[in-house]
Write an enzyme that holds these catalytic residues in place. Structure first.
Site, PDB file in Angstrom:
ATOM      1  N   HIS A   1      -9.932   1.361   0.847  1.00 53.94           N
ATOM      2  CA  HIS A   1      -9.694   0.223   1.743  1.00 53.94           C
ATOM      3  C   HIS A   1     -10.735   0.160   2.869  1.00 53.94           C
ATOM      4  O   HIS A   1     -10.395  -0.170   4.011  1.00 53.94           O
ATOM      5  CB  HIS A   1      -8.280   0.300   2.326  1.00 53.94           C
TER       6      HIS A   1
ATOM      7  N   GLU B   1     -11.514  -4.441  -2.563  1.00 55.32           N
ATOM      8  CA  GLU B   1     -10.621  -3.387  -3.020  1.00 55.32           C
ATOM      9  C   GLU B   1     -10.477  -3.467  -4.547  1.00 55.32           C
ATOM     10  O   GLU B   1      -9.818  -4.365  -5.070  1.00 55.32           O
ATOM     11  CB  GLU B   1      -9.254  -3.530  -2.370  1.00 55.32           C
TER      12      GLU B   1
ATOM     13  N   HIS C   1       0.816  -1.224   0.000  1.00 54.33           N
ATOM     14  CA  HIS C   1       0.000   0.000   0.000  1.00 54.33           C
ATOM     15  C   HIS C   1       0.848   1.273   0.000  1.00 54.33           C
ATOM     16  O   HIS C   1       0.547   2.239   0.705  1.00 54.33           O
ATOM     17  CB  HIS C   1      -0.959   0.000   1.180  1.00 54.33           C
TER      18      HIS C   1
END
Length: 352
Positions: A182, A316, A111
């Site tokens: 998220h 996601e 991420h």
């Protein structure tokens, strides 16, 4: 009416690295509310009417900025980037040069690194009753990525109880990009327990299998595997199967191939308890199902309940993990001077 107590805006008034944070409210004519903060350009709460007309908060999160800063799980509701999901060994090569990124997930970069987009205070230029736009400039070299990247993410709440998320970005140098939201969903209501009895359908024939570091190794047909969600089934149905992939991830944490146009849902989830249904639409080629397998119970949510494993699920929408290192995947390369655009919709309704 709602059994979920209102969040207190002053608990979201803070200063992080010299920038102010706030709590923002979007609402529509039907009573649905979406609360966001500019810290991480993230969703804090999604209050949706259930089958009795009561508002239910279906998004996990915290009741203060401090809660997000101190959480074990850093990604609740956030905009994840510059590259959402994993890059193997925290390395990729671009235009003959090797780039090294922080390894914040075992040996992977996850991420966007230690201080990815989730950890930044975004600028806010436009806010209306049902629309907000966040902006951030990621400087060349930030977390190891090349190029000065200008990013915009907007949230629009429609009268049809749909959250439309749009992403736009430009860079002055070639760079990989992969953005997602998220949010952890629990359609029974956040803090109400696990999501294992909720029903999920993923309209995909293929899933990416991974190695012990959760890096993709193969695109595999879902037929005959615990990963087949083409017909609706409870999340619990196959999650405890003696399957190597499920054991590696302690549950579902896998990217599904999405071939559906944005006019058709790539995934649908449903709670029998509340009647709330979530349909997900996207322009992205993948959707990562994650069932909060690694939550520890250390984080205390908005209603004072511990977030234990399976407290929520993520859908996601994104490109495939490790795409910069896997040439056969859809490209995540944003060329200098060109535009990145992506769109995802989370639509809520009551299942009839």
């Amino acid at each position: 009416m709602t059994k979920y107590q209102s969040l207190i805006p002053k608990y979201f008034d803070s200063v992080i690295e010299g920038k102010n944070t706030h709590l923002l409210l979007l609402k529509n004519e039907g009573g649905m509310q979406v609360l966001l903060t500019d810290y991480g350009a993230r969703i804090v709460s999604i209050l949706v009417p259930d089958n009795k007309g009561n508002l239910v908060d279906v998004a996990l999160g915290f009741d203060s900025i401090q809660g997000y800063l101190e959480a074990d799980e850093k990604y609740h509701g956030c905009t994840a980037g510059r590259f959402a999901n994993r890059i193997a060994n925290g390395k990729f090569e671009l235009n003959g040069k090797q780039y090294t990124l922080p390894q914040n997930n075992g040996i992977n970069c996850l991420h966007g690194g230690i201080s990815g987009f989730h950890d930044k205070v975004w600028d806010r230029r436009v806010t209306y009753q049902s629309h907000v736009e966040f902006y951030y400039v990621s400087k060349d070299g930030e977390e190891g990525f090349p190029g000065n990247l200008k990013v915009m993410v907007s949230y629009t709440l429609t009268r049809n109880n749909e959250i439309i998320i749009k992403y736009h970005a430009q860079s002055d140098a070639d760079t990989p990009i992969n953005l997602t939201n998220h949010t952890y969903f629990n359609l029974d209501g956040e803090g109400s327990g696990d999501i294992l009895q909720q029903v999920l359908q993923i309209n995909s024939d293929e899933v990416l299998f991974v190695d012990e570091h959760q890096i993709p190794t193969a695109i595999v047909p879902v037929e005959g595997t615990p990963f087949d969600f083409r017909l609706p089934k409870k999340i619990v149905q196959d999650i405890t199967e003696n399957d190597e992939q499920l054991i590696l991830a302690k549950g579902y944490d896998h990217c599904y191939v999405n071939n559906k146009p944005i006019s058709q849902p790539c995934a649908t989830a449903y709670s029998k308890n509340t009647g709330i249904q979530l349909d997900v639409y996207t322009t992205e080629p993948g959707v990562q199902l994650y069932t909060a397998n690694w939550m520890t119970g250390n984080d205390i949510g908005k209603r004072g309940n511990k977030y234990l494993p399976y407290a929520g699920f993520c859908l996601e929408t994104q490109h495939f993990p490790d795409s910069p290192n896997q040439a056969e995947f859809p490209s995540t390369l944003l060329k200098a001077g060109t535009q990145f655009d992506s769109e995802t919709h989370f639509k809520f309704s009551i299942k009839k």
